[in-house]
Design an enzyme around this catalytic site. Structure first.
Site, PDB file in Angstrom:
ATOM      1  N   ASP A 137       0.850  -1.184   0.000  1.00  0.00           N
ATOM      2  CA  ASP A 137       0.000   0.000   0.000  1.00  0.00           C
ATOM      3  C   ASP A 137       0.895   1.246   0.000  1.00  0.00           C
ATOM      4  OD1 ASP A 137      -3.202   0.524   0.975  1.00  0.00           O
ATOM      5  OD2 ASP A 137      -1.801   2.201   1.121  1.00  0.00           O
ATOM      6  N   ASN A 166     -12.751  -2.868   2.741  1.00  0.00           N
ATOM      7  CA  ASN A 166     -13.711  -1.771   2.858  1.00  0.00           C
ATOM      8  C   ASN A 166     -14.702  -1.869   1.703  1.00  0.00           C
ATOM      9  OD1 ASN A 166     -12.323  -0.636   5.102  1.00  0.00           O
ATOM     10  ND2 ASN A 166     -10.830   0.253   3.683  1.00  0.00           N
ATOM     11  N   HIS A 213     -12.108  -0.922  -6.810  1.00  0.00           N
ATOM     12  CA  HIS A 213     -11.617  -2.179  -7.409  1.00  0.00           C
ATOM     13  C   HIS A 213     -11.361  -3.095  -6.214  1.00  0.00           C
ATOM     14  CE1 HIS A 213      -8.768  -4.280 -10.467  1.00  0.00           C
ATOM     15  NE2 HIS A 213      -9.052  -5.100  -9.471  1.00  0.00           N
ATOM     16  N   HIS A 216     -10.349  -5.194  -3.279  1.00  0.00           N
ATOM     17  CA  HIS A 216      -9.048  -5.608  -2.746  1.00  0.00           C
ATOM     18  C   HIS A 216      -9.210  -5.955  -1.272  1.00  0.00           C
ATOM     19  CE1 HIS A 216      -9.485  -1.240  -2.500  1.00  0.00           C
ATOM     20  NE2 HIS A 216      -8.892  -1.333  -1.324  1.00  0.00           N
ATOM     21  N   HIS A 254      -7.015  -5.817   2.252  1.00  0.00           N
ATOM     22  CA  HIS A 254      -5.813  -5.299   2.907  1.00  0.00           C
ATOM     23  C   HIS A 254      -5.273  -6.374   3.855  1.00  0.00           C
ATOM     24  CE1 HIS A 254      -6.687  -0.897   2.130  1.00  0.00           C
ATOM     25  NE2 HIS A 254      -7.904  -1.391   1.988  1.00  0.00           N
TER      26      HIS A 254
HETATM   27  P1  5GP Z   1      -9.692   1.363   0.221  1.00  0.00           P
HETATM   28  O1  5GP Z   1     -10.009   2.574   1.040  1.00  0.00           O
HETATM   29  O2  5GP Z   1     -10.267   1.465  -1.161  1.00  0.00           O
HETATM   30  O3  5GP Z   1     -10.024   0.085   0.920  1.00  0.00           O
HETATM   31  O4  5GP Z   1      -8.122   1.311   0.093  1.00  0.00           O
HETATM   32  C1  5GP Z   1      -7.407   1.871  -0.952  1.00  0.00           C
HETATM   33  C2  5GP Z   1      -5.943   1.793  -0.593  1.00  0.00           C
HETATM   34  O5  5GP Z   1      -5.200   1.961  -1.763  1.00  0.00           O
HETATM   35  C3  5GP Z   1      -5.499   2.864   0.390  1.00  0.00           C
HETATM   36  O6  5GP Z   1      -4.970   2.236   1.559  1.00  0.00           O
HETATM   37  C4  5GP Z   1      -4.445   3.652  -0.385  1.00  0.00           C
HETATM   38  O7  5GP Z   1      -3.363   4.043   0.419  1.00  0.00           O
HETATM   39  C5  5GP Z   1      -4.031   2.676  -1.472  1.00  0.00           C
HETATM   40  N1  5GP Z   1      -3.599   3.311  -2.708  1.00  0.00           N
HETATM   41  C6  5GP Z   1      -4.226   4.327  -3.353  1.00  0.00           C
HETATM   42  N2  5GP Z   1      -3.571   4.631  -4.489  1.00  0.00           N
HETATM   43  C7  5GP Z   1      -2.512   3.783  -4.550  1.00  0.00           C
HETATM   44  C8  5GP Z   1      -1.460   3.617  -5.507  1.00  0.00           C
HETATM   45  O8  5GP Z   1      -1.353   4.298  -6.526  1.00  0.00           O
HETATM   46  N3  5GP Z   1      -0.534   2.649  -5.242  1.00  0.00           N
HETATM   47  C9  5GP Z   1      -0.617   1.858  -4.129  1.00  0.00           C
HETATM   48  N4  5GP Z   1       0.342   0.937  -3.977  1.00  0.00           N
HETATM   49  N5  5GP Z   1      -1.601   1.982  -3.212  1.00  0.00           N
HETATM   50  C10 5GP Z   1      -2.533   2.940  -3.440  1.00  0.00           C
END
Ligand code: 5GP
Length: 111
Positions: free
Chosen positions: A26, A83, A94, A96, A98
């Site tokens: 991340d 999430n 998309h 995923h 964590h």
């Molecule tokens: P969500 O809130 O959708 O569950 O988590 C998205 C995660 O993607 C966040 O923890 C954020 O830090 C990570 N993230 C967002 N953009 C990028 C990126 O360009 N590269 C990487 N490696 N992680 C990203």
């Protein structure tokens, strides 16, 4: 954004990859170890994934968690989170999962 990582148009620190999934660090880690696991085929959330993906992809996602935990040497434990949607705090639409670890994480608390 994650599609661009999968297609290699955007760089990422890739931890593990197979035909079905890709896992990378991340960009904004919330623990000493923080990676995300993504199916290569796009689903907008875990909810969408659980309704519409095939068994091969589901199995690959679930099995990859232990594979990646071994790669990251998370012997003392770790946390998985996905999430879902606006109220779930999802930023990237998309699906995923964590993986967080590398320290004692404590209880889950809502902000
Ligand atoms: P969500 O809130 O959708 O569950 O988590 C998205 C995660 O993607 C966040 O923890 C954020 O830090 C990570 N993230 C967002 N953009 C990028 C990126 O360009 N590269 C990487 N490696 N992680 C990203």
């Amino acid at each position: 954004m994650f599609e661009k990582i999968i297609s290699r148009d955007v760089p990422a620190d890739i931890i593990y990859e197979d035909d079905e999934i890709i896992s990378f660090k991340d960009i904004n880690p919330q623990a000493p170890i923080h990676v995300v696991i993504n199916p290569k085929k796009e689903y907008c959330s875990f909810d969408d994934f659980s309704r519409s993906s095939g068994e091969k992809t589901i199995l690959a996602m679930i099995r990859s968690i232990a594979i990646i935990a071994d790669i990251l040497k998370l012997k003392k434990g770790y946390r998985i989170i996905s999430n879902i949607g606006d109220f779930g705090g999802q930023e990237i639409p998309h699906f995923h999962i964590h993986i967080l670890g590398g320290k004692r994480l404590g209880r889950i608390v809502a902000p």
